[in-house]
Design an enzyme around this catalytic site. Structure first.
Site, PDB file in Angstrom:
ATOM      1  N   LYS A 103       0.853  -1.202   0.000  1.00 56.96           N
ATOM      2  CA  LYS A 103       0.000   0.000   0.000  1.00 56.96           C
ATOM      3  C   LYS A 103       0.878   1.236   0.000  1.00 56.96           C
ATOM      4  O   LYS A 103       1.996   1.208   0.527  1.00 56.96           O
ATOM      5  CB  LYS A 103      -0.862   0.029   1.273  1.00 56.96           C
ATOM      6  CG  LYS A 103      -2.075   0.924   1.138  1.00 56.96           C
ATOM      7  CD  LYS A 103      -3.163   0.223   0.374  1.00 56.96           C
ATOM      8  CE  LYS A 103      -4.449   0.988   0.348  1.00 56.96           C
ATOM      9  NZ  LYS A 103      -5.560   0.074   0.029  1.00 56.96           N
ATOM     10  N   GLY A 227     -20.908   6.915   2.943  1.00 57.38           N
ATOM     11  CA  GLY A 227     -19.969   7.191   1.859  1.00 57.38           C
ATOM     12  C   GLY A 227     -20.733   7.435   0.572  1.00 57.38           C
ATOM     13  O   GLY A 227     -21.961   7.223   0.509  1.00 57.38           O
TER      14      GLY A 227
HETATM   15  N1  GLU Z   1      -7.270   0.143  -3.195  1.00 58.01           N
HETATM   16  C1  GLU Z   1      -8.054  -1.026  -3.387  1.00 58.01           C
HETATM   17  C2  GLU Z   1      -8.099  -1.865  -2.128  1.00 58.01           C
HETATM   18  O1  GLU Z   1      -7.937  -1.366  -1.040  1.00 58.01           O
HETATM   19  C3  GLU Z   1      -7.641  -1.804  -4.614  1.00 58.01           C
HETATM   20  C4  GLU Z   1      -6.219  -2.281  -4.637  1.00 58.01           C
HETATM   21  C5  GLU Z   1      -5.766  -2.789  -5.991  1.00 58.01           C
HETATM   22  O2  GLU Z   1      -6.538  -2.817  -6.928  1.00 58.01           O
HETATM   23  O3  GLU Z   1      -4.589  -3.160  -6.050  1.00 58.01           O
HETATM   24  O4  GLU Z   1      -8.406  -3.027  -2.162  1.00 58.01           O
END
Ligand code: GLU
Length: 422
Positions: A103, A227
């Site tokens: 992340k 949301g």
């Molecule tokens: N940001 C999204 C999540 O928290 C998608 C992550 C992605 O597609 O790699 O799952």
């Protein structure tokens, strides 16, 4: 203060007791493989130069390259990014896609930035982290306040850097491979059909499966969505198209309720033109705190972390909670909700539709293919419904809650993969 990383570790400790996990695996999984903090400068429109701070956390890659979004927000912190990267490891395992957990984030308030500034921040962040990402290393994607367009800028910057390196080292870079370094791109620039709505739609397949299991009829089932961003909007719209009574929507400043069911398109159009739901006349205004405590069948926190804590858990009246945001319930609140008999479908399962279609995008890029939207959705449905059923069965078998049911499957898969690598 609720610390997301501490919460993620507490959840891991809970499942490690159920699985009787050895201490060395537990200690290893508590910390990310790598955590990078970067500071970079960006020229602003007024000519000034500002320093931004960003992070990339790579939690675990035993099952495949690190994978996970990048968020732009003033709330981004080391703790948040580390927690989110750990949750991505579990999410990819539960979704049964061969990827690990990562992340990233940049501390920035996107609404105060021009498009040009946003583009320069996106490109500068990629320059700062490019060494640790790549189509077989770490594959970023959108998350809160980042968009397909931002992914286009990022992938373009990444390809530029690699082409420069290739000129110096006289190697050959394959565009198909490099473009797979980022997912969630616009369809016309290597993105997959259906990626934009994938997270919300995945949540809908979960809702339908839950309704089947529990005998809920859409027209008699009230749903409160917190949301209205990419995830909340698609979830609310698709649920109401299926006949569920979606009675709330919210943004960071305001929330609205219509007990007869909201017209999601109409309310969303209003928000887009006015900047918030405040003053929308086809519904009443309520606070975000009141929204969470409504006596509905299904509550869907679809915005931010830590909205259900030990302070309000006792007041939650929903029968089911589908966590479409990452980390909306603290471990202390989880305990209260479990005692109250509320079934919580955890984030790592409920919102795994996004990363699943990201994986499909990566596959399409590598193979130079373009899949039809129906094909993408059919594959997504197959994966997420199977993940739901397995988590449900594990919950029953281990006489635990659904979060632990999902974690049992996910953590076991990651630990097994770690053992294979040794
Ligand atoms: N940001 C999204 C999540 O928290 C998608 C992550 C992605 O597609 O790699 O799952």
């Amino acid at each position: 203060m609720n610390d997301p990383y501490k919460n993620a570790v507490k959840q891991l400790e809970r499942v490690s007791e159920i699985l009787r996990l050895d201490k060395s695996s537990l200690d290893r999984l508590k910390v990310p493989d790598k955590f990078l903090e970067v500071n970079f400068t960006v020229k602003m429109d007024d000519g000034s130069v500002r320093t931004f701070k960003g992070f990339r956390s790579q939690h675990n890659n035993a099952r495949g390259p690190y994978k996970g979004g990048i968020r732009f927000s003033t709330e981004v912190s080391e703790s948040e990014v580390k927690a989110l990267s750990m949750w991505m490891s579990w999410k990819c395992a539960i979704a049964d896609i061969p990827l690990g957990g990562g992340k990233g984030g940049v501390i920035a308030e996107t609404k105060d930035l021009s498009e040009g500034e946003l583009e320069r921040i996106s490109r500068a962040y990629v320059r700062a982290i490019h060494e640790i990402i790549g189509p077989d290393k770490d594959i970023p994607a959108p998350d809160m306040y980042t968009t397909p367009e931002i992914m286009s800028w990022m992938v373009d910057e990444f390809i530029k850097i690699k082409n420069e390196e290739c000129k110096v080292n006289s190697c050959e870079c394959k565009k198909n491979d490099l473009i797979a370094t980022f997912t969630g791109k616009p369809v016309e620039n290597g993105g997959s059909e259906g990626r934009t709505e994938a997270t919300g739609l995945g949540g809908i397949y979960i809702l339908e499966r839950l309704a089947e299991k529990e005998g809920l009829k859409p027209a008699e089932t009230t749903v409160a969505v917190q949301g209205s961003g990419n995830v909340g909007y698609y979830f609310a719209r698709l649920a109401s198209e299926l006949g569920f009574k979606v009675i709330t929507l919210s943004d960071s400043k305001s929330a609205i309720i219509n007990k007869e069911g909201l017209d999601i398109e109409d309310a969303t159009k209003y928000k887009e033109s006015k900047g918030s739901f405040a003053g929308y006349t086809n519904a009443q205004g309520i606070s975000n705190a009141e929204l969470l405590e409504l006596a509905v069948d299904v509550l869907v926190p679809g915005a931010i972390e830590n909205v259900i804590t030990d302070e309000n858990a006792q007041n939650i009246k929903a029968k089911y909670i589908i966590e479409m945001a990452n980390g909306p319930i603290t471990p202390e609140a989880d305990e209260v909700l479990n005692k109250k008999g509320i079934i919580v479908v955890p984030d790592v399962l409920a919102n795994s539709g996004g990363v699943t279609v990201s994986y499909f995008e990566w596959l399409q890029n590598r193979a130079g293919e373009k899949w039809e939207k129906d094909d993408v959705f059919a594959k997504l449905k197959g994966k997420i419904v199977s993940a739901f059923d397995q988590s449900w069965d594990a919950m029953k078998e281990f006489k635990t809650d659904m979060r632990m049911g999902a974690y049992i499957l996910a953590v076991k898969k990651v630990v097994d993969a770690m053992k294979e690598i040794k």
